[in-house]
Design a protein around this motif. Structure first.
Motif, PDB file in Angstrom:
ATOM      1  N   ASP A  62       0.844  -1.197   0.000  1.00 21.28           N
ATOM      2  CA  ASP A  62       0.000   0.000   0.000  1.00 21.28           C
ATOM      3  C   ASP A  62       0.883   1.251   0.000  1.00 21.28           C
ATOM      4  OD1 ASP A  62      -1.813   2.022   0.432  1.00 21.28           O
ATOM      5  OD2 ASP A  62      -2.865   1.016   2.067  1.00 21.28           O
ATOM      6  N   PHE A  63       1.293   1.684  -1.198  1.00 16.00           N
ATOM      7  CA  PHE A  63       2.214   2.830  -1.240  1.00 16.00           C
ATOM      8  C   PHE A  63       1.598   4.121  -0.707  1.00 16.00           C
ATOM      9  CE2 PHE A  63       4.309   6.501  -3.003  1.00 16.00           C
ATOM     10  CZ  PHE A  63       5.608   6.279  -2.581  1.00 16.00           C
ATOM     11  N   PRO A  64       0.327   4.419  -0.975  1.00 18.96           N
ATOM     12  CA  PRO A  64      -0.229   5.644  -0.383  1.00 18.96           C
ATOM     13  C   PRO A  64      -0.069   5.685   1.138  1.00 18.96           C
ATOM     14  CG  PRO A  64      -1.671   4.849  -2.109  1.00 18.96           C
ATOM     15  CD  PRO A  64      -0.625   3.791  -1.923  1.00 18.96           C
ATOM     16  N   VAL A  74       8.624  10.535   0.249  1.00 18.80           N
ATOM     17  CA  VAL A  74       9.055   9.489  -0.674  1.00 18.80           C
ATOM     18  C   VAL A  74       8.120   9.496  -1.880  1.00 18.80           C
ATOM     19  CG1 VAL A  74      10.081   8.015   1.095  1.00 18.80           C
ATOM     20  CG2 VAL A  74       7.672   7.739   0.527  1.00 18.80           C
ATOM     21  N   GLU A  75       8.654   9.086  -3.024  1.00 11.63           N
ATOM     22  CA  GLU A  75       7.864   8.963  -4.241  1.00 11.63           C
ATOM     23  C   GLU A  75       7.946   7.531  -4.742  1.00 11.63           C
ATOM     24  OE1 GLU A  75       5.875  11.055  -5.529  1.00 11.63           O
ATOM     25  OE2 GLU A  75       6.425  12.887  -4.449  1.00 11.63           O
ATOM     26  N   ASP A  98      -3.025  -2.937  -5.463  1.00  8.41           N
ATOM     27  CA  ASP A  98      -4.372  -3.343  -5.854  1.00  8.41           C
ATOM     28  C   ASP A  98      -4.723  -4.524  -4.971  1.00  8.41           C
ATOM     29  OD1 ASP A  98      -6.665  -4.459  -6.998  1.00  8.41           O
ATOM     30  OD2 ASP A  98      -6.080  -3.878  -9.030  1.00  8.41           O
ATOM     31  N   LEU A  99      -5.408  -4.239  -3.874  1.00  6.03           N
ATOM     32  CA  LEU A  99      -5.638  -5.263  -2.854  1.00  6.03           C
ATOM     33  C   LEU A  99      -6.458  -6.430  -3.377  1.00  6.03           C
ATOM     34  CD1 LEU A  99      -5.131  -6.088   0.028  1.00  6.03           C
ATOM     35  CD2 LEU A  99      -7.132  -4.754   0.715  1.00  6.03           C
ATOM     36  N   SER A 145       1.280  -5.181   8.296  1.00  3.64           N
ATOM     37  CA  SER A 145      -0.167  -4.923   8.221  1.00  3.64           C
ATOM     38  C   SER A 145      -0.667  -5.006   6.772  1.00  3.64           C
ATOM     39  CB  SER A 145      -0.495  -3.556   8.815  1.00  3.64           C
ATOM     40  OG  SER A 145      -0.103  -2.488   7.975  1.00  3.64           O
ATOM     41  N   PHE A 146       0.185  -4.643   5.807  1.00  5.58           N
ATOM     42  CA  PHE A 146      -0.200  -4.774   4.400  1.00  5.58           C
ATOM     43  C   PHE A 146      -0.430  -6.242   4.052  1.00  5.58           C
ATOM     44  CE2 PHE A 146       2.639  -0.872   3.263  1.00  5.58           C
ATOM     45  CZ  PHE A 146       1.738  -0.037   3.878  1.00  5.58           C
TER      46      PHE A 146
END
Length: 218
Positions: A62-64, A74-75, A98-99, A145-146
């Motif tokens: 989950d990058f966001p 960070v980008e 994309d979960l 958690s991801f």
């Protein structure tokens, strides 16, 4: 500015607090030639032979949420070459967050809902971290958690830096967190991380080997 000091130094919008600006201080902001990533050991018997599983782990990242954790500093990179460097891929990464897709890929990988068919229990993976500090612990817990969302249990293995490098060089890490700082702005500096001539104890700690890649790189 570290996460621990972020709120004390900034105004919440990425700028310097007025009290520090009034004292003549300035906040310098610039992009760097640094990439930080989670590596997958291709020699690992669980991950190295299961492409769908590796894809699922990517889609579950989950990058966001990761960017919020690092205060927007960070980008996302769609490849190993950072922004602003000639030779960087402009094609969007095919396995970005994309979960739902991650859950489907887990089933296709043979681990529906994260269940290991050999044991009937949840799949357990281990992430090696070479800097045991509060930031790395919290980041590791966020990463766990991801993976929890797709049924995977991620265990964190904290090591001293020397012990971490030794484990990488001996190809004993299943997953690992590390960074690479570019000495000069050329894609070659980063693409060398995947050349078979550089497998551990070289810089290719993912132990990725692909004759086609080697040929194109050479």
């Amino acid at each position: 500015i570290s996460r621990d000091n972020w709120d004390a130094i900034t105004d919440g919008r990425g700028g310097l607090k007025a009290e520090y600006a009034a004292r003549g201080m300035r906040l310098m902001v610039a992009p760097t030639l640094d990439v930080f990533y989670f590596g997958i050991n291709m020699r690992d018997p669980v991950l190295g032979t299961n492409r769908k599983l590796r894809q699922a782990l990517n889609c579950a990242f989950d990058f966001p949420a990761w960017k919020r954790f690092y205060n927007g500093c960070v980008e996302r990179s769609d490849g190993p070459v950072p922004q602003g460097v000639a030779g960087r891929l402009e094609t969007p990464f095919a396995y970005a967050f994309d979960l739902e897709r991650a859950k489907r890929l887990m089933s296709e990988a043979g681990y529906p809902s994260g269940i290991d068919p050999k044991t009937g229990r949840r799949l357990v993976l281990t992430l090696a971290i070479g800097r045991p500090c509060q930031e790395s612990r919290e980041a590791g817990e966020l990463m766990a958690s991801f993976y929890e969302r797709i049924g995977v249990k991620l265990e964190l293995s904290f090591m001293t830096w020397d012990a971490f490098l030794k484990a990488l060089n001996e190809r004993r890490c299943q997953l690992y967190r590390i960074g690479w700082v570019g000495d000069y702005p050329d894609a070659e500096n980063f693409l060398q991380l995947f050349h078979s001539a550089n497998v551990s104890p070289g810089s290719n700690h993912a132990n990725y080997t692909n004759p086609d890649y080697d040929r194109e790189y050479d």
